[in-house]
Write a protein that holds these residues in place. Structure first.
Motif, PDB file in Angstrom:
ATOM      1  N   SER A 258       8.670   9.046   0.870  1.00 29.38           N
ATOM      2  CA  SER A 258       9.794   8.827  -0.020  1.00 29.38           C
ATOM      3  C   SER A 258       9.351   8.932  -1.474  1.00 29.38           C
ATOM      4  N   LEU A 259      10.339   9.077  -2.356  1.00 26.70           N
ATOM      5  CA  LEU A 259      10.042   9.113  -3.779  1.00 26.70           C
ATOM      6  C   LEU A 259       9.412   7.797  -4.222  1.00 26.70           C
ATOM      7  N   ALA A 260       9.840   6.695  -3.629  1.00 23.08           N
ATOM      8  CA  ALA A 260       9.254   5.391  -3.961  1.00 23.08           C
ATOM      9  C   ALA A 260       7.764   5.366  -3.627  1.00 23.08           C
TER      10      ALA A 260
ATOM     11  N   ALA B 110       3.143  -0.819   1.995  1.00 25.49           N
ATOM     12  CA  ALA B 110       3.616  -2.199   1.969  1.00 25.49           C
ATOM     13  C   ALA B 110       4.589  -2.456   0.817  1.00 25.49           C
ATOM     14  N   LEU B 111       4.422  -1.741  -0.285  1.00 26.43           N
ATOM     15  CA  LEU B 111       5.254  -1.958  -1.470  1.00 26.43           C
ATOM     16  C   LEU B 111       6.421  -0.967  -1.562  1.00 26.43           C
ATOM     17  N   GLU B 112       6.457  -0.012  -0.642  1.00 26.16           N
ATOM     18  CA  GLU B 112       7.444   1.062  -0.697  1.00 26.16           C
ATOM     19  C   GLU B 112       8.881   0.538  -0.705  1.00 26.16           C
ATOM     20  N   GLY B 113       9.155  -0.479   0.097  1.00 24.85           N
ATOM     21  CA  GLY B 113      10.506  -1.006   0.180  1.00 24.85           C
ATOM     22  C   GLY B 113      10.992  -1.583  -1.140  1.00 24.85           C
TER      23      GLY B 113
ATOM     24  N   ILE C  20      -0.595  -7.348  -8.530  1.00 25.62           N
ATOM     25  CA  ILE C  20       0.135  -7.166  -9.794  1.00 25.62           C
ATOM     26  C   ILE C  20       1.409  -6.370  -9.550  1.00 25.62           C
ATOM     27  N   ALA C  21       1.291  -5.295  -8.780  1.00 22.53           N
ATOM     28  CA  ALA C  21       2.449  -4.449  -8.502  1.00 22.53           C
ATOM     29  C   ALA C  21       3.533  -5.230  -7.764  1.00 22.53           C
ATOM     30  N   ARG C  22       3.140  -6.014  -6.760  1.00 22.81           N
ATOM     31  CA  ARG C  22       4.131  -6.787  -5.997  1.00 22.81           C
ATOM     32  C   ARG C  22       4.819  -7.811  -6.889  1.00 22.81           C
ATOM     33  N   THR C  23       4.056  -8.512  -7.714  1.00 18.81           N
ATOM     34  CA  THR C  23       4.641  -9.525  -8.592  1.00 18.81           C
ATOM     35  C   THR C  23       5.649  -8.908  -9.541  1.00 18.81           C
ATOM     36  N   ARG C  24       5.285  -7.773 -10.141  1.00 17.22           N
ATOM     37  CA  ARG C  24       6.198  -7.134 -11.086  1.00 17.22           C
ATOM     38  C   ARG C  24       7.424  -6.541 -10.382  1.00 17.22           C
ATOM     39  N   LEU C  25       7.213  -5.954  -9.224  1.00 12.92           N
ATOM     40  CA  LEU C  25       8.348  -5.392  -8.485  1.00 12.92           C
ATOM     41  C   LEU C  25       9.355  -6.471  -8.111  1.00 12.92           C
ATOM     42  N   GLU C  26       8.854  -7.643  -7.768  1.00 18.03           N
ATOM     43  CA  GLU C  26       9.742  -8.743  -7.372  1.00 18.03           C
ATOM     44  C   GLU C  26      10.386  -9.414  -8.581  1.00 18.03           C
TER      45      GLU C  26
END
Length: 353
Positions: free
Chosen positions: A180-182, A205-208, A241-247
């Motif tokens: 996916s683009l994500a 794991a972070l795609e969603g 870091i990516a998960r925290t910012r995405l959330e």
């Protein structure tokens, strides 16, 4: 020896998007990006111009948004720089009066940016050409261009270099083409900042979460900026870091995000607005996008700053000492020049938000 402070610095916020229908718009027919784009500007203006140039469409680029996301400059410096960028031919503030499909009307304000400097005649012709434009079709074309750019970014060879799992997949395999683009945006974070390189498992794991951002109107560029701007040092876990910012920075659901583009029939009136005070060309005289009052203030600031630099060099300190005093002296000198010209005080008026 004092123990080193190993606590991570708080991350800077990702640069925000303006409200739907507002914000940065790129002017057409620009030359390709190069290192010489802003060499004719003073260092501060060159730095801010390069920053704006790399922001995605629709970004908020008023002086407050810039000051909140560029650590080196405050609100006064950013407001002054926007006026100077307009004077140098890189910016124009435009108000468009939109006729909607339900026969209602709406004003929107956009800041058009061009890395290629344009003279006043070019900008006036461009602005007048906006009147009568079918905005619905224009926005659709912007969307098509974004899609074409995404296809180019995912062309054969690009994906193989950036997607963590691409090397392990045979050419043409379903797993390689179904990303996916994500996922691809996450996989390419390492291009923006090598410290944010994610593994294939971390991207999956972070795609969603990333997909939710895109579904809510964020572009891949905006998502990349959100995940790479203002990173702490040292950075121990890019995935965390990516998960925290995405959330935590998830954009709101686009309840009416496409209302303007979907309902607009055309632009039925266009006026140019002073980048410093928001007065439009029907009430004040504009010269290169700056009204007479704001231009007088801008020129006074430049004269005062030049005087401070000369005084500093005479002292042998390069003009870098006592920055707070310099700002006060600059404002005082600007006020004196305004008073001598018979202009009213601009106390409390600092330009666009």
């Amino acid at each position: 020896m004092a123990a080193a402070d190993c606590s991570p610095a708080p991350p800077a916020p990702a640069h925000p998007l303006a409200n739907p229908g507002y914000g940065k718009r790129s002017a057409p027919e620009q030359l390709p990006r190069s290192e010489a784009d802003f060499v004719h500007l003073y260092p501060r203006e060159a730095s801010i111009a390069a920053y704006i140039d790399r922001l995605p469409e629709g970004s908020a680029i008023g002086y407050k948004a810039l000051a909140a996301n560029i650590a080196a400059y405050g609100q006064q410096a950013c407001a002054s720089s926007l006026r100077r960028l307009s004077d140098a031919g890189h910016l124009r503030l435009i108000k468009e009066h939109l006729l909607l499909a339900d026969n209602s009307f709406r004003w929107v304000t956009r800041t058009y940016f061009s890395r290629t400097s344009r003279d006043d005649a070019w900008w006036k012709t461009f602005v007048r050409g906006l009147c009568g434009v079918d905005v619905t079709e224009r926005e659709r074309e912007r969307e098509r261009e974004r899609e074409r750019q995404q296809v180019r970014d995912q062309a054969p060879g690009t994906e193989a270099e950036t997607a963590p799992e691409a090397e392990a997949q045979p050419a043409g395999s379903s797993a390689a083409t179904a990303r996916s683009l994500a996922y691809l945006t996450l996989a390419q974070l390492g291009r923006a900042d090598a410290r944010m390189t994610l593994s294939a498992a971390e991207c999956a794991a972070l795609e969603g979460l990333a997909a939710k951002w895109l579904a809510r109107g964020a572009t891949p560029d905006h998502l990349t900026v959100a995940l790479t701007a203002g990173l702490p040092s040292p950075l121990h876990s890019p995935a965390a870091i990516a998960r925290t910012r995405l959330e935590n920075k998830m954009p709101p659901e686009p309840v009416n995000a496409r209302t303007i583009a979907a309902q607009t029939v055309e632009v039925n009136r266009v006026v140019m607005v002073c980048i410093g005070c928001d007065n439009d060309e029907t009430t004040v005289k504009l010269i290169r996008g700056v009204c007479v009052d704001c231009r007088t203030e801008m020129e006074a600031e430049m004269e005062a700053e030049a005087g401070m630099e000369t005084a500093g060099e005479a002292k042998g300190d390069g003009g870098s000492s006592e920055p707070a005093r310099t700002l006060v002296d600059t404002a005082r000198r600007a006020a004196e020049i305004r008073a001598s010209a018979g202009l009213k005080s601009r106390k409390g008026k600092r330009g666009r938000k």
